[in-house]
Design a protein around this motif. Structure first.
Motif, short mmCIF file in Angstrom:
data_model
loop_
_atom_site.label_atom_id
_atom_site.label_comp_id
_atom_site.label_asym_id
_atom_site.label_seq_id
_atom_site.Cartn_x
_atom_site.Cartn_y
_atom_site.Cartn_z
N SER A 115 -3.74 3.51 -1.34
CA SER A 115 -3.77 2.99 -2.71
C SER A 115 -2.79 1.83 -2.85
O SER A 115 -1.72 1.85 -2.22
N PRO A 116 -3.11 0.85 -3.69
CA PRO A 116 -2.14 -0.22 -3.94
C PRO A 116 -1.01 0.32 -4.81
O PRO A 116 -1.26 1.05 -5.77
N THR A 117 0.24 -0.03 -4.48
CA THR A 117 1.37 0.43 -5.28
C THR A 117 2.05 -0.70 -6.06
O THR A 117 2.62 -0.46 -7.11
N LYS A 118 2.00 -1.92 -5.50
CA LYS A 118 2.52 -3.07 -6.24
C LYS A 118 1.91 -4.35 -5.70
O LYS A 118 1.37 -4.39 -4.59
N VAL A 119 2.00 -5.39 -6.53
CA VAL A 119 1.50 -6.72 -6.18
C VAL A 119 2.69 -7.66 -6.24
O VAL A 119 3.49 -7.62 -7.18
N LYS A 120 2.82 -8.51 -5.22
CA LYS A 120 3.93 -9.47 -5.15
C LYS A 120 3.39 -10.89 -5.20
O LYS A 120 2.39 -11.20 -4.55
N ALA A 167 -8.24 -6.02 1.55
CA ALA A 167 -8.92 -4.90 2.20
C ALA A 167 -7.85 -3.90 2.64
O ALA A 167 -7.00 -4.23 3.45
N LEU A 168 -7.90 -2.71 2.07
CA LEU A 168 -6.96 -1.65 2.43
C LEU A 168 -7.73 -0.54 3.13
O LEU A 168 -8.89 -0.28 2.80
N PRO A 169 -7.11 0.11 4.10
CA PRO A 169 -7.80 1.23 4.76
C PRO A 169 -8.16 2.31 3.73
O PRO A 169 -7.45 2.52 2.75
N HIS A 170 -9.29 2.98 3.98
CA HIS A 170 -9.68 4.07 3.09
C HIS A 170 -8.52 5.05 2.94
O HIS A 170 -7.82 5.34 3.91
N GLY A 171 -8.27 5.51 1.74
CA GLY A 171 -7.21 6.47 1.48
C GLY A 171 -5.87 5.83 1.12
O GLY A 171 -4.96 6.52 0.70
N GLY A 188 0.80 -1.21 0.00
CA GLY A 188 0.00 0.00 0.00
C GLY A 188 0.84 1.26 0.00
O GLY A 188 2.03 1.24 0.33
N SER A 189 0.20 2.37 -0.36
CA SER A 189 0.88 3.67 -0.38
C SER A 189 1.29 4.11 1.03
O SER A 189 2.06 5.05 1.17
N ASP A 190 0.80 3.42 2.06
CA ASP A 190 1.17 3.73 3.44
C ASP A 190 2.41 2.95 3.90
O ASP A 190 2.79 3.00 5.05
N GLY A 191 3.03 2.19 2.96
CA GLY A 191 4.22 1.43 3.30
C GLY A 191 3.94 0.08 3.93
O GLY A 191 4.87 -0.64 4.28
N GLN A 192 2.67 -0.28 4.07
CA GLN A 192 2.29 -1.56 4.68
C GLN A 192 2.07 -2.62 3.60
O GLN A 192 1.74 -2.30 2.46
#
Length: 170
Positions: free
Chosen positions: A148-153, A142-146, A103-107
Motif C-alpha cells: 500500500s502507498p503510505t506517503k507521496v514525496k 506500479a507497486l507490487p500486489h499487497g 510503500g508499506s514495504d519500506g521501498q
C-alpha cells in the motif's frame, strides 16, 4: 513545451534528473520542509530559489492502465497533482521525476510512465507555467500486489533543491 525551452537554451530553470546513488544522502533526503495530507497544498523552494505550490488532490488506487505493457504482478496507482507557479517568473519541470511514492514495504517507487483511464498525465510529465498559472495531471506508479502507498514525496528541481514536501496517506 519543456523540451523546446531546454533545447533552445532559453530556460535556466529546467529540471533534469540527478544520477541515482543508493544510500547516499543529499538534497531532498532530510526532513521535509512541508507536510500534509491529501488535499493540502505545499509551497516549496526550488534549486533556483523560485517557489512552487503543489497540491496532492487525489490518490487513485487501483488505477487502470490503458495502453502499453503492464506488469500483472503490480497494482497501479495514480497521484493526481496540481502544480502552481506562485512566483513572478516562469517555471518548468518534470513531475514524473519529482514525485516518489513510499510503500508499506519500506521501498520507494518512482514513476511508471504508464497512462491510466482515471486521469491524464502532464505533458509527458512536463509542465511550463507562467506566474499564477497551474496545471493538473497524474503521475502513475506500479507497486507490487499487497503493498500500500503510505506517503507521496515531491522533490522540486528533480531532487536538486534542498526543499521537499511529503503527504501522509494514512
Amino acid at each position: 513545451m519543456l523540451s523546446a525551452a531546454v533545447s533552445a537554451g532559453c530556460s535556466s530553470q529546467a529540471e533534469t534528473a540527478p544520477a541515482a546513488t543508493p544510500g547516499v544522502s543529499g538534497p531532498g533526503t532530510g526532513t521535509p520542509a512541508a507536510t500534509g495530507h491529501i488535499g493540502d497544498t505545499l509551497t516549496l523552494t526550488r534549486a533556483d530559489d523560485s517557489t512552487i505550490a503543489v497540491t496532492l488532490e487525489q490518490v487513485i488506487n487501483p488505477a487502470t492502465v490503458t495502453s502499453g505493457k503492464h506488469d500483472p504482478a503490480s497494482t497501479y496507482l495514480a497521484t493526481k497533482l496540481k502544480i502552481t507557479d506562485p512566483g513572478t517568473a516562469a517555471i518548468d519541470g518534470n513531475v514524473n521525476i519529482n514525485v516518489t511514492v513510499f510503500g508499506s514495504d519500506g521501498q520507494n517507487y518512482t514513476a511508471d510512465l504508464s497512462n491510466v483511464s482515471e486521469c491524464a498525465n502532464f505533458d509527458s510529465g512536463g509542465f511550463d507555467l507562467g506566474p499564477g498559472e497551474s496545471a493538473t495531471g497524474c503521475v502513475v506508479f506500479a507497486l507490487p500486489h499487497g503493498v500500500s502507498p503510505t506517503k507521496v514525496k515531491y522533490a522540486p528541481s528533480s531532487g536538486f533543491a534542498e526543499d521537499f514536501g511529503e503527504w501522509t496517506l494514512s
